[in-house]
Structures are given as structure tokens and as C-alpha cells.
Design an enzyme around this catalytic site. Structure first.
Site, short mmCIF file in Angstrom:
data_model
loop_
_atom_site.label_atom_id
_atom_site.label_comp_id
_atom_site.label_asym_id
_atom_site.label_seq_id
_atom_site.Cartn_x
_atom_site.Cartn_y
_atom_site.Cartn_z
N LYS A 134 42.04 41.94 40.57
CA LYS A 134 41.33 41.26 39.48
C LYS A 134 40.01 41.96 39.21
O LYS A 134 39.46 42.66 40.06
CB LYS A 134 41.08 39.78 39.81
CG LYS A 134 40.11 39.52 40.96
CD LYS A 134 38.64 39.46 40.58
CE LYS A 134 37.74 39.25 41.79
NZ LYS A 134 36.31 39.50 41.51
N ASP B 116 39.00 32.30 45.35
CA ASP B 116 39.62 33.14 44.32
C ASP B 116 41.14 33.01 44.29
O ASP B 116 41.79 33.48 43.35
CB ASP B 116 39.28 34.62 44.53
CG ASP B 116 37.87 34.97 44.08
OD1 ASP B 116 37.26 34.16 43.36
OD2 ASP B 116 37.38 36.05 44.47
#
Length: 283
Positions: free
Chosen positions: A9, A135
Site C-alpha cells: 500500500k 492497517d
């Protein structure tokens, strides 16, 4: 046997609002995924062991690894009667601000859900995964999202405008905890434009999106590791449209609308950075 991809990401924005009573920081950030993957293979075992196979001297293969923790939590929570062997082929740089460990954990949650035919929704997996990492819920979905709370409260957004992403990871590793500890919000004057960035993504407006990128942690990590600023400057001089640190660093990414721009940036980085990747957004 189940196969799962675990994409990296990047943060398009990252703002820290205040430190919460539970010790975490309240954040507001927009994240998306890119096509740089770790790959996981999951197989059932006849015994009850969790075996994590990985050929990387800096990545642990026990409870210190988030993928191991994910398997442990799934077995415990859903009373799974056998163990699992997880083979992890690592490509995403570690301690890099790219959520490699969190994405591996998310892939483990998804993979075990399929392997043991639990038929759990992504929403259920995301809620469960928030117990071991902030996350991981984002990584469960792998979709561009506005993330709030600790990062676990998600609002999905459209895929960002098409562009090339150049990732450069310097030969240093950064502790997220150390960066947050050094963050002084009373000295944080830069405006992080989450809402403007969101609107630009929703409108498919690339030029407006790149004007609204920002990372509250960037100046903190640059003070510790000036090489990050050097990488940003190298990218911009080579033709990147924008350059920004991802997460708590140290990886820097540049965005380029055209392939030739991106290749020019990659070539400029070759002399000063060993780990350079030219990828696309998935989100």
C-alpha cells in the site's frame, strides 16, 4: 491448497489529529494498493501446528510475524481443529511504510477463510483483524479508502486516476513507533488536504489529486533520515509529477502520468537506491 496475493500500500495522505487515551494516534488518511506483491500459499496440516515458511533472514517465522498471529487468531476464534502451513514469498521491502506485514496478515485471514470453508464476510475478517493491527482491515479489502480511527475505520473510494508509481526504498529501516514518539503535533503546521484529495479521486482529476497529497510524518522521518529528502528531490528533478513518503517511511514514491516520465525517474534512482520498483495502482 490456497494461494493469496498480498499487495503493498501507499499513503496518498496521512494526518495525525491527536494522541488517544489508549496510546494510539487518531489518524485520517487515504491509502491505496499497488501491484507489488508478497505471495502466500496455505495448506492444511494433520497436526495443530502453525508453520510459517519464509526465506528471509530479517523476517521472523513465529508469533512476532503478523501472518502467524493472524493464523493463530483464526484457529482460536473459530475452533479450527488442525494446523496450517503458510509459505510466504516475500517481495515487498520490510519496515518500509508499505504495510508488507499487514498485507501478509490480511492474506492469511482471507486464505484461512477459504481453506477451512468458514464463509466469513470481508467485513467480519476486517473487524477481527483490527485486534492485531491497525492497517490490516484496509489490507483485507485492498481498496482505495479513507481510513480513520487508528486506521481501522474505512470508507471506500473509487480507484485513483491512472498513473505510474515509482517506489524507492533506501537502505534503512524505520520504526513506526519511533516516528510517532518523535511527532510533536504542536509544531505541525502543514495542512493535510484529505477532503480535497478525496474529491479529486472521486472526480478522476489527476492534477488536483497530486496537488493535495500530504504526509504529517514526513518531516519527522526526514529529520532522522535525510536520504528521504534526497530521494524526493531526485524524483522531482527526473520528471516525477509529485514525490511523497509513504506511511512512516522510509519508502518514497513518485507519481508520473506518462510511462516515459516514470522510466526517467527509475533511471535517475538507479545510482542512489538499490530497491526501486515501477508499478501501477490497483485500488
Amino acid at each position: 491448497m490456497i494461494y493469496e496475493n498480498a499487495p503493498a500500500k501507499i499513503n496518498l495522505t496521512l494526518d495525525t489529529l491527536y494522541k488517544r487515551d489508549d496510546g494510539y494516534h487518531e489518524v485520517e488518511m487515504i491509502m491505496t494498493t499497488v501491484d507489488l506483491y508478497d505471495r502466500l500459499t496455505l495448506e492444511k496440516r494433520k497436526d495443530k501446528k502453525i508453520v510459517l515458511k519464509i526465506e528471509h533472514r530479517y523476517v521472523p517465522n513465529d508469533h512476532r510475524n503478523l501472518a502467524y498471529k493472524a493464523a493463530e487468531l483464526m484457529i482460536e476464534r473459530y475452533n479450527i481443529k488442525c494446523g496450517v502451513t503458510i509459505t510466504l514469498d516475500k517481495t515487498i521491502p520490510i519496515a518500509a511504510g508499505l504495510a508488507g506485514g499487514s498485507s501478509d496478515a490480511a492474506a492469511t485471514f482471507r486464505g484461512m477463510n477459504k481453506l477451512f470453508e468458514l464463509n466469513l464476510s470481508l467485513k467480519t475478517l476486517a473487524e477481527l483483524s483490527s485486534e492485531i493491527g491497525s492497517d490490516i482491515p484496509f489490507c483485507i479489502y485492498g481498496r482505495t479508502s479513507l481510513c480513520t480511527g487508528r486506521g481501522e475505520v474505512l470508507e471506500h473510494l473509487p480507484k485513483p486516476p491512472s498513473c505510474w508509481v515509482i517506489l524507492a526504498k533506501p537502505e534503512i529501516s524505520v520504526s513506526t513507533q519511533e516516528v510517532y514518539s518523535a511527532l510533536d503535533l504542536s509544531q505541525a503546521h502543514e495542512q493535510i488536504e484529505n477532503e480535497k484529495c478525496r474529491r479529486a479521486i472521486e472526480a478522476g482529476d489527476y492534477l488536483e489529486m497530486i496537488r493535495t497529497l500530504g504526509n504529517r510524518l514526513e518531516t519527522v522521518t526526514i529529520e532522522m533520515h535525510p536520504v528521504i529528502q534526497m530521494l524526493k528531490e531526485t524524483m522531482m528533478k527526473a520528471g516525477a509529477d509529485v514525490a511523497m513518503m509513504s506511511g512512516s517511511g522510509p519508502t518514497v514514491y513518485g507519481l508520473a502520468a506518462k510511462e516515459r516520465q516514470a522510466k526517467s525517474v527509475v533511471n535517475a534512482l538507479k545510482g542512489c537506491c538499490k530497491e526501486v520498483y515501477m508499478v501501477r495502482m490497483l485500488g
